[in-house]
Design an enzyme around this catalytic site. Structure first.
Site, PDB file in Angstrom:
ATOM      1  N   ARG A  47       0.828  -1.212   0.000  1.00 50.03           N
ATOM      2  CA  ARG A  47       0.000   0.000   0.000  1.00 50.03           C
ATOM      3  C   ARG A  47       0.861   1.261   0.000  1.00 50.03           C
ATOM      4  O   ARG A  47       0.494   2.270  -0.607  1.00 50.03           O
ATOM      5  CB  ARG A  47      -0.937  -0.012   1.213  1.00 50.03           C
ATOM      6  CG  ARG A  47      -2.091  -0.991   1.053  1.00 50.03           C
ATOM      7  CD  ARG A  47      -2.944  -1.057   2.289  1.00 50.03           C
ATOM      8  NE  ARG A  47      -4.128  -1.875   2.064  1.00 50.03           N
ATOM      9  CZ  ARG A  47      -4.945  -2.278   3.018  1.00 50.03           C
ATOM     10  NH1 ARG A  47      -4.714  -1.929   4.275  1.00 50.03           N
ATOM     11  NH2 ARG A  47      -5.999  -3.012   2.739  1.00 50.03           N
ATOM     12  N   LYS A 206     -17.869 -16.053   4.420  1.00 48.25           N
ATOM     13  CA  LYS A 206     -19.291 -15.786   4.628  1.00 48.25           C
ATOM     14  C   LYS A 206     -20.042 -15.406   3.361  1.00 48.25           C
ATOM     15  O   LYS A 206     -19.586 -14.597   2.573  1.00 48.25           O
ATOM     16  CB  LYS A 206     -19.450 -14.649   5.645  1.00 48.25           C
ATOM     17  CG  LYS A 206     -19.011 -15.016   7.058  1.00 48.25           C
ATOM     18  CD  LYS A 206     -19.274 -13.865   8.012  1.00 48.25           C
ATOM     19  CE  LYS A 206     -18.896 -14.247   9.436  1.00 48.25           C
ATOM     20  NZ  LYS A 206     -19.145 -13.133  10.380  1.00 48.25           N
ATOM     21  N   GLY A 359      -7.933  -8.215   0.542  1.00 52.23           N
ATOM     22  CA  GLY A 359      -6.619  -8.415   1.132  1.00 52.23           C
ATOM     23  C   GLY A 359      -6.203  -9.864   1.222  1.00 52.23           C
ATOM     24  O   GLY A 359      -5.054 -10.220   0.944  1.00 52.23           O
ATOM     25  N   GLY A 382     -12.973  -3.948   0.988  1.00 48.09           N
ATOM     26  CA  GLY A 382     -14.341  -3.460   1.138  1.00 48.09           C
ATOM     27  C   GLY A 382     -14.749  -2.544   0.007  1.00 48.09           C
ATOM     28  O   GLY A 382     -15.884  -2.602  -0.486  1.00 48.09           O
TER      29      GLY A 382
END
Length: 402
Positions: A47, A206, A359, A382
Protein backbone atom coordinates in the site's frame (compact mmCIF):
# COMPACT_ATOMS: atom_id res chain seq x y z
CA UNK A 1 -27.05 -4.26 -11.64
CA UNK A 2 -23.73 -2.46 -12.06
CA UNK A 3 -24.73 0.68 -13.94
CA UNK A 4 -22.37 2.01 -16.58
CA UNK A 5 -23.41 5.52 -15.53
CA UNK A 6 -22.09 4.89 -12.00
CA UNK A 7 -18.71 3.81 -13.33
CA UNK A 8 -18.55 6.73 -15.77
CA UNK A 9 -19.47 9.18 -13.01
CA UNK A 10 -16.58 7.93 -10.88
CA UNK A 11 -14.22 8.05 -13.86
CA UNK A 12 -15.19 11.69 -14.35
CA UNK A 13 -13.47 12.70 -11.11
CA UNK A 14 -10.65 15.14 -11.74
CA UNK A 15 -7.15 13.76 -11.35
CA UNK A 16 -4.20 15.45 -9.70
CA UNK A 17 -2.81 15.67 -13.23
CA UNK A 18 -5.74 17.89 -14.22
CA UNK A 19 -4.83 20.74 -11.84
CA UNK A 20 -1.86 23.02 -11.35
CA UNK A 21 -0.15 22.11 -8.08
CA UNK A 22 3.05 24.13 -8.45
CA UNK A 23 3.77 26.04 -5.24
CA UNK A 24 0.52 24.71 -3.71
CA UNK A 25 0.00 23.04 -0.36
CA UNK A 26 -1.14 19.46 -1.00
CA UNK A 27 -2.95 17.16 1.43
CA UNK A 28 -2.96 13.53 0.31
CA UNK A 29 -5.18 10.95 1.98
CA UNK A 30 -3.04 7.83 1.61
CA UNK A 31 -3.57 4.30 2.88
CA UNK A 32 -0.61 3.30 5.05
CA UNK A 33 -2.66 0.76 7.01
CA UNK A 34 0.05 -1.86 6.57
CA UNK A 35 0.53 -5.15 8.46
CA UNK A 36 3.25 -5.25 11.12
CA UNK A 37 4.65 -7.85 13.47
CA UNK A 38 4.87 -7.39 17.27
CA UNK A 39 8.17 -5.53 16.84
CA UNK A 40 6.55 -3.10 14.37
CA UNK A 41 8.39 -4.48 11.37
CA UNK A 42 6.29 -3.97 8.22
CA UNK A 43 5.57 -7.33 6.62
CA UNK A 44 3.95 -5.97 3.45
CA UNK A 45 4.50 -2.41 2.19
CA UNK A 46 2.43 -2.76 -0.99
CA UNK A 47 0.00 0.00 0.00
CA UNK A 48 2.89 2.37 0.67
CA UNK A 49 4.50 1.60 -2.66
CA UNK A 50 1.19 2.18 -4.46
CA UNK A 51 1.07 5.72 -3.00
CA UNK A 52 4.53 6.65 -4.32
CA UNK A 53 3.49 7.79 -7.85
CA UNK A 54 1.18 10.48 -6.45
CA UNK A 55 3.66 11.65 -3.80
CA UNK A 56 6.51 11.78 -6.31
CA UNK A 57 4.28 13.61 -8.80
CA UNK A 58 3.75 16.33 -6.19
CA UNK A 59 7.49 16.55 -5.51
CA UNK A 60 8.36 16.67 -9.22
CA UNK A 61 5.67 19.29 -9.85
CA UNK A 62 7.23 21.55 -7.21
CA UNK A 63 4.38 21.52 -4.71
CA UNK A 64 5.00 23.88 -1.79
CA UNK A 65 4.36 21.14 0.77
CA UNK A 66 2.87 17.66 0.95
CA UNK A 67 0.96 16.48 4.02
CA UNK A 68 0.22 12.75 4.16
CA UNK A 69 -2.81 11.58 6.15
CA UNK A 70 -3.58 7.94 6.93
CA UNK A 71 -5.07 5.64 9.51
CA UNK A 72 -3.45 2.55 11.00
CA UNK A 73 -5.59 -0.16 12.56
CA UNK A 74 -8.64 0.60 14.65
CA UNK A 75 -7.35 2.27 17.82
CA UNK A 76 -9.87 3.23 20.50
CA UNK A 77 -7.52 5.90 21.86
CA UNK A 78 -3.99 7.22 21.28
CA UNK A 79 -1.56 4.32 21.52
CA UNK A 80 2.04 3.84 20.45
CA UNK A 81 1.00 0.45 19.07
CA UNK A 82 -0.95 2.25 16.35
CA UNK A 83 1.39 5.19 15.76
CA UNK A 84 2.39 5.98 12.20
CA UNK A 85 5.90 6.66 13.55
CA UNK A 86 6.47 2.99 12.78
CA UNK A 87 6.20 3.60 9.01
CA UNK A 88 8.52 6.63 8.80
CA UNK A 89 11.76 4.72 8.15
CA UNK A 90 10.23 2.61 5.39
CA UNK A 91 8.63 5.66 3.79
CA UNK A 92 11.89 7.61 3.84
CA UNK A 93 13.64 4.67 2.23
CA UNK A 94 10.98 4.36 -0.48
CA UNK A 95 10.98 8.09 -1.28
CA UNK A 96 14.68 8.61 -0.62
CA UNK A 97 13.71 11.78 1.25
CA UNK A 98 13.43 12.88 4.86
CA UNK A 99 9.93 13.06 6.34
CA UNK A 100 8.73 15.31 9.14
CA UNK A 101 6.47 13.50 11.59
CA UNK A 102 3.68 15.67 13.00
CA UNK A 103 1.99 14.36 16.14
CA UNK A 104 -0.91 16.79 15.70
CA UNK A 105 -2.64 18.84 13.02
CA UNK A 106 -1.35 21.99 14.73
CA UNK A 107 2.21 20.69 14.53
CA UNK A 108 1.75 19.87 10.84
CA UNK A 109 0.44 23.40 10.20
CA UNK A 110 3.35 25.02 12.02
CA UNK A 111 5.88 22.93 10.11
CA UNK A 112 4.13 23.65 6.83
CA UNK A 113 4.22 27.41 7.45
CA UNK A 114 7.92 27.45 8.35
CA UNK A 115 9.32 25.26 5.57
CA UNK A 116 9.14 24.96 1.81
CA UNK A 117 9.10 21.66 -0.10
CA UNK A 118 8.48 19.70 3.07
CA UNK A 119 6.91 16.23 3.25
CA UNK A 120 4.92 15.84 6.45
CA UNK A 121 3.34 12.66 7.79
CA UNK A 122 0.50 13.31 10.21
CA UNK A 123 -0.03 10.98 13.16
CA UNK A 124 -2.75 8.31 12.82
CA UNK A 125 -5.94 10.16 11.86
CA UNK A 126 -7.99 7.59 13.81
CA UNK A 127 -6.54 9.08 17.00
CA UNK A 128 -9.00 11.91 16.36
CA UNK A 129 -12.44 11.04 17.67
CA UNK A 130 -14.16 12.95 14.86
CA UNK A 131 -12.55 10.99 12.01
CA UNK A 132 -15.01 8.12 11.73
CA UNK A 133 -17.93 10.43 12.60
CA UNK A 134 -17.06 12.73 9.70
CA UNK A 135 -16.80 15.60 12.19
CA UNK A 136 -17.10 19.01 10.55
CA UNK A 137 -14.53 20.72 12.79
CA UNK A 138 -11.92 18.05 12.08
CA UNK A 139 -12.74 18.24 8.36
CA UNK A 140 -12.15 22.02 8.43
CA UNK A 141 -8.83 21.61 10.26
CA UNK A 142 -7.64 19.15 7.61
CA UNK A 143 -8.79 21.43 4.79
CA UNK A 144 -6.82 24.30 6.37
CA UNK A 145 -3.66 22.32 5.62
CA UNK A 146 -4.13 22.43 1.87
CA UNK A 147 -4.84 24.32 -1.32
CA UNK A 148 -5.50 21.00 -3.07
CA UNK A 149 -6.95 17.90 -1.40
CA UNK A 150 -6.02 14.60 -3.03
CA UNK A 151 -7.68 11.30 -2.21
CA UNK A 152 -5.40 8.40 -3.07
CA UNK A 153 -6.67 5.91 -0.47
CA UNK A 154 -8.84 3.51 -2.42
CA UNK A 155 -8.94 1.09 0.51
CA UNK A 156 -10.96 3.61 2.55
CA UNK A 157 -12.89 5.25 -0.29
CA UNK A 158 -16.10 3.44 0.67
CA UNK A 159 -16.17 5.23 4.04
CA UNK A 160 -17.56 8.74 4.55
CA UNK A 161 -14.98 9.81 7.14
CA UNK A 162 -13.57 13.27 7.81
CA UNK A 163 -10.33 12.56 5.92
CA UNK A 164 -12.00 10.84 2.96
CA UNK A 165 -15.25 12.77 2.62
CA UNK A 166 -15.81 15.71 4.97
CA UNK A 167 -12.54 17.50 4.14
CA UNK A 168 -13.62 17.87 0.50
CA UNK A 169 -16.48 20.17 1.54
CA UNK A 170 -13.98 22.78 2.74
CA UNK A 171 -11.10 22.25 0.28
CA UNK A 172 -11.01 24.65 -2.67
CA UNK A 173 -9.85 21.88 -5.02
CA UNK A 174 -10.39 18.16 -4.47
CA UNK A 175 -9.09 15.58 -6.89
CA UNK A 176 -8.23 11.90 -7.23
CA UNK A 177 -4.69 10.64 -6.86
CA UNK A 178 -2.97 8.45 -9.43
CA UNK A 179 -3.80 5.23 -7.55
CA UNK A 180 -7.46 6.13 -7.09
CA UNK A 181 -7.80 6.79 -10.83
CA UNK A 182 -6.00 3.55 -11.66
CA UNK A 183 -8.35 1.59 -9.39
CA UNK A 184 -11.55 2.93 -10.93
CA UNK A 185 -10.23 2.65 -14.50
CA UNK A 186 -9.27 -0.98 -13.90
CA UNK A 187 -12.68 -1.68 -12.40
CA UNK A 188 -14.35 -0.06 -15.43
CA UNK A 189 -12.33 -2.36 -17.66
CA UNK A 190 -13.75 -5.48 -16.02
CA UNK A 191 -17.35 -4.35 -15.47
CA UNK A 192 -18.06 -1.89 -18.28
CA UNK A 193 -17.88 -3.57 -21.67
CA UNK A 194 -15.40 -6.31 -20.68
CA UNK A 195 -13.98 -9.00 -22.93
CA UNK A 196 -16.18 -12.08 -22.56
CA UNK A 197 -16.70 -14.61 -21.12
CA UNK A 198 -16.55 -12.72 -17.80
CA UNK A 199 -15.90 -14.97 -14.79
CA UNK A 200 -16.39 -14.05 -11.15
CA UNK A 201 -14.62 -16.18 -8.54
CA UNK A 202 -15.83 -15.65 -4.97
CA UNK A 203 -14.60 -17.29 -1.81
CA UNK A 204 -13.96 -16.43 1.79
CA UNK A 205 -15.87 -17.42 4.86
CA UNK A 206 -19.29 -15.79 4.63
CA UNK A 207 -22.14 -15.61 2.15
CA UNK A 208 -23.53 -12.65 4.11
CA UNK A 209 -20.58 -10.42 3.18
CA UNK A 210 -21.01 -11.10 -0.54
CA UNK A 211 -24.76 -11.69 -0.83
CA UNK A 212 -25.59 -8.37 -2.50
CA UNK A 213 -22.53 -8.77 -4.73
CA UNK A 214 -23.83 -12.11 -6.05
CA UNK A 215 -27.32 -10.72 -6.60
CA UNK A 216 -25.93 -7.67 -8.37
CA UNK A 217 -23.46 -9.27 -10.77
CA UNK A 218 -25.88 -11.81 -12.22
CA UNK A 219 -26.80 -9.17 -14.80
CA UNK A 220 -23.17 -8.66 -15.76
CA UNK A 221 -21.12 -11.88 -15.51
CA UNK A 222 -21.28 -15.04 -17.60
CA UNK A 223 -19.97 -17.53 -15.03
CA UNK A 224 -19.46 -17.69 -11.27
CA UNK A 225 -17.20 -20.00 -9.26
CA UNK A 226 -18.08 -20.20 -5.57
CA UNK A 227 -15.53 -21.69 -3.19
CA UNK A 228 -14.24 -21.33 0.34
CA UNK A 229 -16.59 -21.63 3.30
CA UNK A 230 -19.09 -19.62 1.24
CA UNK A 231 -19.74 -22.66 -0.90
CA UNK A 232 -20.78 -24.71 2.17
CA UNK A 233 -24.04 -22.77 2.45
CA UNK A 234 -24.78 -23.30 -1.25
CA UNK A 235 -23.94 -27.01 -1.04
CA UNK A 236 -26.22 -27.38 1.97
CA UNK A 237 -28.91 -25.57 -0.03
CA UNK A 238 -28.58 -28.40 -2.56
CA UNK A 239 -29.28 -30.89 0.23
CA UNK A 240 -25.73 -31.97 1.05
CA UNK A 241 -24.79 -32.80 4.64
CA UNK A 242 -21.89 -30.43 5.39
CA UNK A 243 -21.19 -32.07 8.77
CA UNK A 244 -19.31 -29.62 11.04
CA UNK A 245 -18.40 -27.18 8.27
CA UNK A 246 -19.14 -23.48 8.65
CA UNK A 247 -22.64 -22.90 7.22
CA UNK A 248 -24.86 -19.82 7.42
CA UNK A 249 -28.15 -21.63 7.91
CA UNK A 250 -30.13 -18.38 7.94
CA UNK A 251 -28.98 -17.68 4.37
CA UNK A 252 -29.84 -21.04 2.79
CA UNK A 253 -33.04 -19.58 1.34
CA UNK A 254 -31.00 -16.72 -0.17
CA UNK A 255 -28.53 -19.20 -1.63
CA UNK A 256 -31.38 -21.14 -3.26
CA UNK A 257 -32.77 -17.89 -4.70
CA UNK A 258 -29.37 -16.93 -6.17
CA UNK A 259 -29.07 -20.36 -7.80
CA UNK A 260 -32.57 -19.94 -9.25
CA UNK A 261 -31.88 -16.42 -10.50
CA UNK A 262 -28.62 -17.54 -12.09
CA UNK A 263 -30.49 -20.25 -13.96
CA UNK A 264 -33.08 -17.72 -15.17
CA UNK A 265 -30.37 -15.34 -16.37
CA UNK A 266 -28.34 -18.18 -17.93
CA UNK A 267 -25.35 -17.56 -15.67
CA UNK A 268 -23.52 -20.81 -14.95
CA UNK A 269 -22.59 -21.29 -11.28
CA UNK A 270 -19.83 -23.76 -10.40
CA UNK A 271 -19.60 -25.25 -6.91
CA UNK A 272 -16.95 -27.65 -5.57
CA UNK A 273 -17.51 -31.24 -6.72
CA UNK A 274 -15.08 -32.59 -4.14
CA UNK A 275 -13.91 -31.32 -0.77
CA UNK A 276 -10.85 -31.54 1.46
CA UNK A 277 -12.10 -31.99 5.04
CA UNK A 278 -10.41 -32.44 8.42
CA UNK A 279 -11.10 -33.04 12.09
CA UNK A 280 -9.26 -29.85 13.16
CA UNK A 281 -8.07 -26.77 11.31
CA UNK A 282 -5.31 -25.90 13.78
CA UNK A 283 -4.09 -29.43 14.61
CA UNK A 284 -5.28 -31.72 11.81
CA UNK A 285 -4.87 -35.44 12.38
CA UNK A 286 -7.46 -36.76 9.94
CA UNK A 287 -7.62 -35.27 6.41
CA UNK A 288 -9.95 -36.68 3.75
CA UNK A 289 -10.75 -35.91 0.10
CA UNK A 290 -14.30 -36.90 -0.80
CA UNK A 291 -17.14 -35.91 -3.15
CA UNK A 292 -18.90 -32.82 -1.80
CA UNK A 293 -21.98 -34.83 -0.85
CA UNK A 294 -19.98 -37.40 1.13
CA UNK A 295 -18.05 -35.47 3.79
CA UNK A 296 -17.23 -37.93 6.61
CA UNK A 297 -18.96 -37.58 9.97
CA UNK A 298 -17.81 -34.70 12.19
CA UNK A 299 -15.28 -33.31 9.69
CA UNK A 300 -14.91 -29.70 8.51
CA UNK A 301 -14.58 -28.61 4.87
CA UNK A 302 -11.29 -26.65 4.50
CA UNK A 303 -10.42 -26.63 0.79
CA UNK A 304 -11.61 -27.60 -2.67
CA UNK A 305 -10.46 -31.01 -3.86
CA UNK A 306 -8.40 -31.97 -6.94
CA UNK A 307 -11.43 -32.63 -9.16
CA UNK A 308 -12.77 -29.15 -8.31
CA UNK A 309 -9.35 -27.66 -9.08
CA UNK A 310 -9.42 -29.32 -12.50
CA UNK A 311 -13.00 -28.19 -13.20
CA UNK A 312 -12.41 -24.62 -12.02
CA UNK A 313 -9.12 -24.39 -13.93
CA UNK A 314 -10.93 -25.32 -17.16
CA UNK A 315 -13.49 -22.58 -16.49
CA UNK A 316 -10.67 -20.09 -15.82
CA UNK A 317 -8.85 -21.06 -19.04
CA UNK A 318 -12.01 -20.46 -21.08
CA UNK A 319 -12.52 -16.92 -19.68
CA UNK A 320 -11.35 -13.59 -21.09
CA UNK A 321 -11.95 -11.45 -18.00
CA UNK A 322 -11.64 -12.73 -14.42
CA UNK A 323 -12.61 -11.06 -11.13
CA UNK A 324 -11.48 -12.85 -7.97
CA UNK A 325 -12.49 -11.94 -4.43
CA UNK A 326 -11.93 -14.39 -1.58
CA UNK A 327 -9.69 -17.49 -1.16
CA UNK A 328 -11.08 -20.95 -1.89
CA UNK A 329 -9.89 -22.61 1.31
CA UNK A 330 -7.95 -22.09 4.52
CA UNK A 331 -4.89 -21.11 2.46
CA UNK A 332 -2.95 -19.84 5.50
CA UNK A 333 -2.37 -23.47 6.52
CA UNK A 334 -0.10 -25.38 4.17
CA UNK A 335 -2.19 -28.56 3.99
CA UNK A 336 -5.26 -26.59 2.92
CA UNK A 337 -3.70 -24.08 0.51
CA UNK A 338 -3.47 -26.23 -2.60
CA UNK A 339 -6.88 -25.34 -4.05
CA UNK A 340 -6.41 -21.59 -3.78
CA UNK A 341 -2.82 -21.70 -5.04
CA UNK A 342 -3.70 -23.92 -8.01
CA UNK A 343 -6.44 -21.51 -9.10
CA UNK A 344 -3.96 -18.62 -8.76
CA UNK A 345 -1.60 -20.56 -11.02
CA UNK A 346 -4.39 -21.24 -13.51
CA UNK A 347 -5.27 -17.54 -13.72
CA UNK A 348 -1.58 -16.63 -14.11
CA UNK A 349 -1.34 -18.96 -17.09
CA UNK A 350 -4.19 -17.32 -19.02
CA UNK A 351 -4.21 -14.26 -21.27
CA UNK A 352 -7.34 -13.00 -19.50
CA UNK A 353 -7.52 -9.61 -17.78
CA UNK A 354 -7.50 -10.53 -14.09
CA UNK A 355 -8.81 -8.14 -11.41
CA UNK A 356 -8.00 -9.22 -7.86
CA UNK A 357 -9.91 -7.68 -4.95
CA UNK A 358 -9.58 -8.26 -1.21
CA UNK A 359 -6.62 -8.42 1.13
CA UNK A 360 -6.79 -12.18 1.72
CA UNK A 361 -6.94 -12.90 -2.01
CA UNK A 362 -3.94 -10.65 -2.67
CA UNK A 363 -2.07 -12.33 0.19
CA UNK A 364 -2.87 -15.78 -1.20
CA UNK A 365 -1.61 -14.74 -4.64
CA UNK A 366 1.59 -13.45 -3.04
CA UNK A 367 2.06 -16.75 -1.23
CA UNK A 368 1.46 -18.60 -4.50
CA UNK A 369 4.19 -16.45 -6.10
CA UNK A 370 1.87 -15.09 -8.78
CA UNK A 371 1.53 -11.37 -7.95
CA UNK A 372 3.43 -10.26 -11.05
CA UNK A 373 1.23 -12.43 -13.28
CA UNK A 374 -2.06 -10.74 -12.37
CA UNK A 375 -3.34 -7.82 -14.44
CA UNK A 376 -4.45 -5.69 -11.49
CA UNK A 377 -4.49 -6.23 -7.74
CA UNK A 378 -6.77 -3.79 -5.95
CA UNK A 379 -5.59 -2.19 -2.70
CA UNK A 380 -9.10 -2.18 -1.23
CA UNK A 381 -11.18 -5.15 -0.12
CA UNK A 382 -14.34 -3.46 1.14
CA UNK A 383 -14.13 -0.77 -1.53
CA UNK A 384 -13.85 -3.42 -4.27
CA UNK A 385 -16.91 -5.20 -2.92
CA UNK A 386 -18.88 -1.94 -2.88
CA UNK A 387 -17.97 -1.35 -6.52
CA UNK A 388 -19.01 -4.87 -7.50
CA UNK A 389 -22.30 -4.30 -5.70
CA UNK A 390 -22.93 -1.35 -8.02
CA UNK A 391 -22.46 1.44 -5.49
CA UNK A 392 -20.84 4.83 -6.06
CA UNK A 393 -18.09 5.20 -3.48
CA UNK A 394 -18.45 8.24 -1.16
CA UNK A 395 -14.85 9.32 -1.87
CA UNK A 396 -15.69 9.83 -5.54
CA UNK A 397 -18.96 11.67 -4.86
CA UNK A 398 -17.19 14.68 -3.33
CA UNK A 399 -14.33 15.11 -5.81
CA UNK A 400 -14.34 17.78 -8.53
CA UNK A 401 -15.58 16.54 -11.89
CA UNK A 402 -14.04 17.15 -15.27
Amino acid sequence: MVKATSIILMQEAKSIRDVDIRNKRILIRVDFNVPMDRDFNISDDTRMREALPTINYCIDSEAKSVVLVSHLGRPKSRSTDFSLKHVIKRLERLLNKSIYFADSIESAKAQQDSNQNQIILLENIRFYEGETNNDELLSKKLADLCDVYVNDAFGTSHRAHASTYGVAKFASQKVAGILLKKEIDSFAKVMHNPLRPLLLIVGGSKVSSKLSLLQNVLDVVDKIIIGGAMSNTFLKALGYDMQKSLVEDNLIHDAIRILELAKEKKVKIYLPVDIVSTDSIDMPKDIKITPSQDIPDNLIAVDIGPASVKLFSEVVTASQTIIWNGPLGVYEIHQFSRGTFNIANAIANTYAFSFIGGGDTADAIDKAGQRDNMSFISTGGGASLELLEGNILPAFEVLDKR
